[in-house]
Design a protein around this motif. Structure first.
Motif, mmCIF file in Angstrom:
data_model
loop_
_atom_site.group_PDB
_atom_site.id
_atom_site.type_symbol
_atom_site.label_atom_id
_atom_site.label_comp_id
_atom_site.label_asym_id
_atom_site.label_seq_id
_atom_site.Cartn_x
_atom_site.Cartn_y
_atom_site.Cartn_z
ATOM 1 N N UNK A 156 2.161 -5.513 10.739
ATOM 2 C CA UNK A 156 2.423 -6.790 10.073
ATOM 3 C C UNK A 156 1.452 -6.993 8.913
ATOM 4 N N UNK A 157 0.181 -6.759 9.154
ATOM 5 C CA UNK A 157 -0.835 -6.948 8.117
ATOM 6 C C UNK A 157 -0.660 -5.957 6.971
ATOM 7 N N UNK A 158 -0.337 -4.711 7.316
ATOM 8 C CA UNK A 158 -0.152 -3.688 6.292
ATOM 9 C C UNK A 158 1.056 -4.007 5.408
ATOM 10 N N UNK A 159 2.188 -4.333 6.030
ATOM 11 C CA UNK A 159 3.395 -4.575 5.245
ATOM 12 C C UNK A 159 3.304 -5.871 4.443
ATOM 13 N N UNK A 160 2.542 -6.841 4.932
ATOM 14 C CA UNK A 160 2.296 -8.058 4.152
ATOM 15 C C UNK A 160 1.609 -7.702 2.840
ATOM 16 N N UNK A 161 0.569 -6.876 2.927
ATOM 17 C CA UNK A 161 -0.166 -6.481 1.722
ATOM 18 C C UNK A 161 0.729 -5.678 0.779
ATOM 19 N N UNK A 162 1.483 -4.727 1.313
ATOM 20 C CA UNK A 162 2.374 -3.915 0.485
ATOM 21 C C UNK A 162 3.413 -4.785 -0.225
ATOM 22 N N UNK A 163 3.970 -5.756 0.505
ATOM 23 C CA UNK A 163 4.995 -6.626 -0.075
ATOM 24 C C UNK A 163 4.430 -7.480 -1.199
ATOM 25 N N UNK A 164 3.252 -8.052 -0.993
ATOM 26 C CA UNK A 164 2.658 -8.915 -2.011
ATOM 27 C C UNK A 164 2.323 -8.142 -3.283
ATOM 28 N N UNK A 165 1.861 -6.902 -3.118
ATOM 29 C CA UNK A 165 1.559 -6.081 -4.297
ATOM 30 C C UNK A 165 2.851 -5.620 -4.966
ATOM 31 N N UNK A 166 3.815 -5.180 -4.165
ATOM 32 C CA UNK A 166 5.083 -4.694 -4.709
ATOM 33 C C UNK A 166 5.795 -5.764 -5.528
ATOM 34 N N UNK A 167 5.705 -7.019 -5.095
ATOM 35 C CA UNK A 167 6.410 -8.117 -5.760
ATOM 36 C C UNK A 167 5.537 -8.836 -6.797
#
Length: 234
Positions: A156-167
């Motif tokens: 959850x923490x990893x994908x949150x960071x990836x999503x915020x950077x990706x978007x």
């Protein structure tokens, strides 16, 4: 039985007054958690967050590796933020303590496995009831993520960071995945399923770096910030 009761209660019809009262007071509680977090975190300086399983014990290869990584990160001038509990979180705070760096713990109130570890600096342990408030603190005050092997919470923490950077919701910062063997299946799924079906772009696979040693992890953090200035994320 407690879970069954909670499910049943969720279907009970509530009056308008009950709904408004409960939701309104929840807003104040959320606000209080944000204010407390901002006040305590505002002056901590540059930090790296370390995520990973709460279930790993001292002597496990990944626990010991997290201690080493955290210690070496403090050597290049960063503090360490963890979820404040046992396992990899404890290892991260222990490594920070060993290295003489700031050691911060953002604890979440859970019924079973979560409790403060003894390696957090006095005054830098914060309790949260809401996962989403806690995640804001991780992202706002971290200049990088070290992702050790872990379960659903770590994902959850990893994908949150990836999503915020990706978007482009936050500026890019380094995300370092530790344990190529552990994460191999997930990365294969990223490429063979998400990318293959057009659900991510090829460049999204460059948002993280996979390493197996402490020196590799720390070198990636250092190399990134040798090129960029360190700022709060938003």
């Amino acid at each position: 039985m407690e879970i069954d009761q909670r499910i049943q209660n969720s279907f009970k019809e509530k009056t308008w007054d009950e709904m408004v009262t409960k939701d309104s007071w929840m807003v104040f509680k959320v606000m209080a958690e944000f204010v407390d977090g901002y006040e305590k975190m505002a002056k901590i300086g540059p930090c790296v967050s370390i995520f990973g399983s709460a279930r790993l014990k001292e002597g496990d290869q990944y626990y010991d590796l997290a201690v080493e990584i955290a210690h070496k990160i403090t050597d290049i001038g960063f503090g360490i933020i963890t979820g404040g509990g046992p396992g990899i979180m404890e290892a991260g705070n222990r490594g920070a303590r060993n290295g003489g760096g700031k050691s911060i713990g953002l604890n979440i109130d859970l019924p079973f496995e979560q409790h403060f570890n003894p390696f957090i600096d006095k005054g830098l342990s914060i309790d949260f009831d809401y996962f989403f408030v806690r995640k804001v603190m991780f992202v706002k005050y971290s200049q990088g993520f070290i992702v050790m092997p872990g379960g659903f919470g770590t994902l959850d923490e990893m994908t949150e960071a990836l999503t915020l950077i990706q978007t482009n919701k936050i500026a890019r910062f380094p995300i370092v995945m530790v344990g190529s063997k552990f994460w191999a299946g997930l990365f294969d799924w990223f490429k063979d399923t998400l990318l293959e079906n057009g659900m991510i772009s090829p460049e999204d696979l460059n948002l993280y770096r996979v390493v197996d040693t402490a020196d590799e992890a720390v070198s990636h953090i250092k190399a990134f910030y040798d090129k960029y200035s360190v700022n709060v994320n938003f």
